[in-house]
Design an enzyme around this catalytic site. Structure first.
Site, PDB file in Angstrom:
ATOM      1  N   PHE A 255      46.486  36.394  40.545  1.00  0.00           N
ATOM      2  CA  PHE A 255      45.593  36.468  39.392  1.00  0.00           C
ATOM      3  C   PHE A 255      45.164  37.922  39.236  1.00  0.00           C
ATOM      4  CE2 PHE A 255      41.651  36.576  37.067  1.00  0.00           C
ATOM      5  CZ  PHE A 255      41.964  35.787  35.975  1.00  0.00           C
TER       6      PHE A 255
ATOM      7  N   ASP B  36      45.450  45.302  44.360  1.00  0.00           N
ATOM      8  CA  ASP B  36      44.419  44.818  43.446  1.00  0.00           C
ATOM      9  C   ASP B  36      43.242  44.343  44.290  1.00  0.00           C
ATOM     10  OD1 ASP B  36      42.738  43.406  41.782  1.00  0.00           O
ATOM     11  OD2 ASP B  36      44.342  42.414  40.664  1.00  0.00           O
TER      12      ASP B  36
ATOM     13  N   LYS C  48      34.822  44.730  38.948  1.00  0.00           N
ATOM     14  CA  LYS C  48      33.758  43.789  39.280  1.00  0.00           C
ATOM     15  C   LYS C  48      32.559  44.464  39.947  1.00  0.00           C
ATOM     16  CE  LYS C  48      36.585  39.634  39.153  1.00  0.00           C
ATOM     17  NZ  LYS C  48      36.219  39.295  37.775  1.00  0.00           N
TER      18      LYS C  48
END
Length: 403
Positions: A145, A230, A259
């Site tokens: 994801f 990531d 984030k």
């Protein structure tokens, strides 16, 4: 009987009436928050064990971060990258130093940072590695994801993220996560990068086999391929280290961050790499009006400084050991499996008992917020400011739900 004095049902109805249904949120309407706790419009408090998918690593309204935002709001919020502002260099320098890299390219969202990494990898492949024009390939893992843009969903294996959004962007090869032999087979002379999550968050906090990440690092070095990590969810203290790659002393060629970098206040993302990688970009080839804006940089610089102390990494490691120990005690007693590192756990509930969604609804009724993924799996990712007794409370409520 429905309590007509409650504001939550009407607020949910209004949201559903006026919003595209691209999310299926729990029936909670939050109006205020502090630390690890949120309060809804009816005054009910909940322990936040999702932390904005790790965007709130430092909790809600961390005083240092709020102070930085307030101070910057009174001075300057946006210039665009047509000009330099006085917060930009500090942010880029301190984040580059935290990552052990030469350069930083700031953006806004995690998906933007992944798209940036893809573009930079391809550019590097053509300009440095010498891949023929238009032939660059990037190897990714199944269960990944990395976001929901059209290019990123082109290499997703999640039908909900991918179906009906084609035609898909070419140039990606998907291999099983954790399988070094399959990865080696997929890499050839056209491969410019291997893009991986060191821990797969959306898949259920899946930790790869020990030795996998060092194996990826060796393979990329031997084949002259960029290793792009990531760390949007796994990085910045979440797993008990600054980066999840640190658990096996692995240094990727490029970090993809987001984030928590915005402190739960503003969206901030970035890629960090050495000059021989990020230096391939020239003016006009990539950008963002809001990327690296003064407000974002002011907040994110304080995030980097909080991490530089090591306090939050230690809290995550110590409290994470407590959390995982308590959760493992429930395996065989309602739980099938527990995975993760630090204050990040993927929990597989016995599907004969309930779905992950049902578990999260029942936890919410007991004042704990979590999020389901893929059937009977739920994720726990409380803010790193959470206290030990609060973690114990969350596990007690989970145990009650399972029984």
């Amino acid at each position: 009987m429905v309590d007509d004095t409650l504001r939550t049902p009407a607020a949910i109805r209004e949201a559903e009436r006026w919003t595209a249904h691209n999310y299926h949120p729990l029936p909670v309407v939050i109006s205020s928050a502090e630390g690890a706790w949120v309060t809804d419009v009816d005054g009910r408090r909940y322990l936040d064990c999702l932390a904005g998918y790790s965007a709130l690593n430092f909790g809600h309204r961390h005083p240092t971060l709020i102070a930085a935002a307030h101070a910057q709001l009174d001075r300057l919020t946006l210039t665009s990258r047509a000009f330099v502002h006085d917060q930009f260099a500090d942010f880029c320098r301190e984040l580059a130093q935290l990552c052990g890299k030469d350069l930083v390219l700031p953006m806004n969202t995690g998906a933007e940072a992944v798209e940036t990494a893809i573009k930079v990898s391809r550019k590097w492949g053509y300009r440095v590695k010498g891949v023929p024009a238009g032939q660059a390939t990037i190897v990714v893992a199944d269960g990944n994801f990395h976001g929901r843009t059209t290019t990123i969903v082109s290499f997703s294996t999640d039908p909900d993220a991918r179906d009906d959004f084609g035609p898909y962007t070419p140039g990606f090869r998907i291999v099983p996560y954790g399988d070094l032999a399959a990865l080696a087979e997929a890499v050839d002379e056209t491969t410019v990068a291997v893009l991986l999550e060191p821990i797969q968050g959306e898949q259920g906090v899946v930790v790869p086999p020990r030795g996998y990440l060092p194996g990826v690092r060796r393979l990329c070095t031997e084949r002259n391929v960029l290793f792009v990590a990531d760390e949007i969810q796994s990085g910045l203290g979440r797993t008990g280290e600054t980066f999840a790659c640190d658990h096996e002393a692995v240094k990727p060629d490029m970090y993809v961050l987001g984030k928590a970098l915005g402190g739960g206040i503003v969206p901030v993302s970035a890629v960090a790499a050495d000059a021989d990688v990020l230096g391939v970009l020239r003016p006009g080839e990539h950008g963002s009006t809001f990327g690296g804006n003064p407000l974002a940089c002011a907040v994110a610089t304080e995030v980097v400084r909080l991490l530089a102390t090591g306090e939050f990494q230690r809290r995550s490691a110590e409290l994470g050991a407590r959390l995982h120990g308590a959760l493992r005690d429930l395996v065989g007693d309602g739980l099938v499996a527990v995975r993760g590192r630090g204050l990040w756990a993927g929990i597989d509930i016995d599907p004969a008992l309930m779905t992950g969604r049902q578990a999260c609804e029942r936890l919410a009724e007991r004042g704990v917020l979590a999020k389901d993924t893929h059937g009977s799996t739920i994720r726990l990712a409380p803010p790193l400011v959470v206290r030990a007794d609060e973690l114990d409370h969350a596990v007690e409520q989970l145990s009650a739900v399972l029984h």
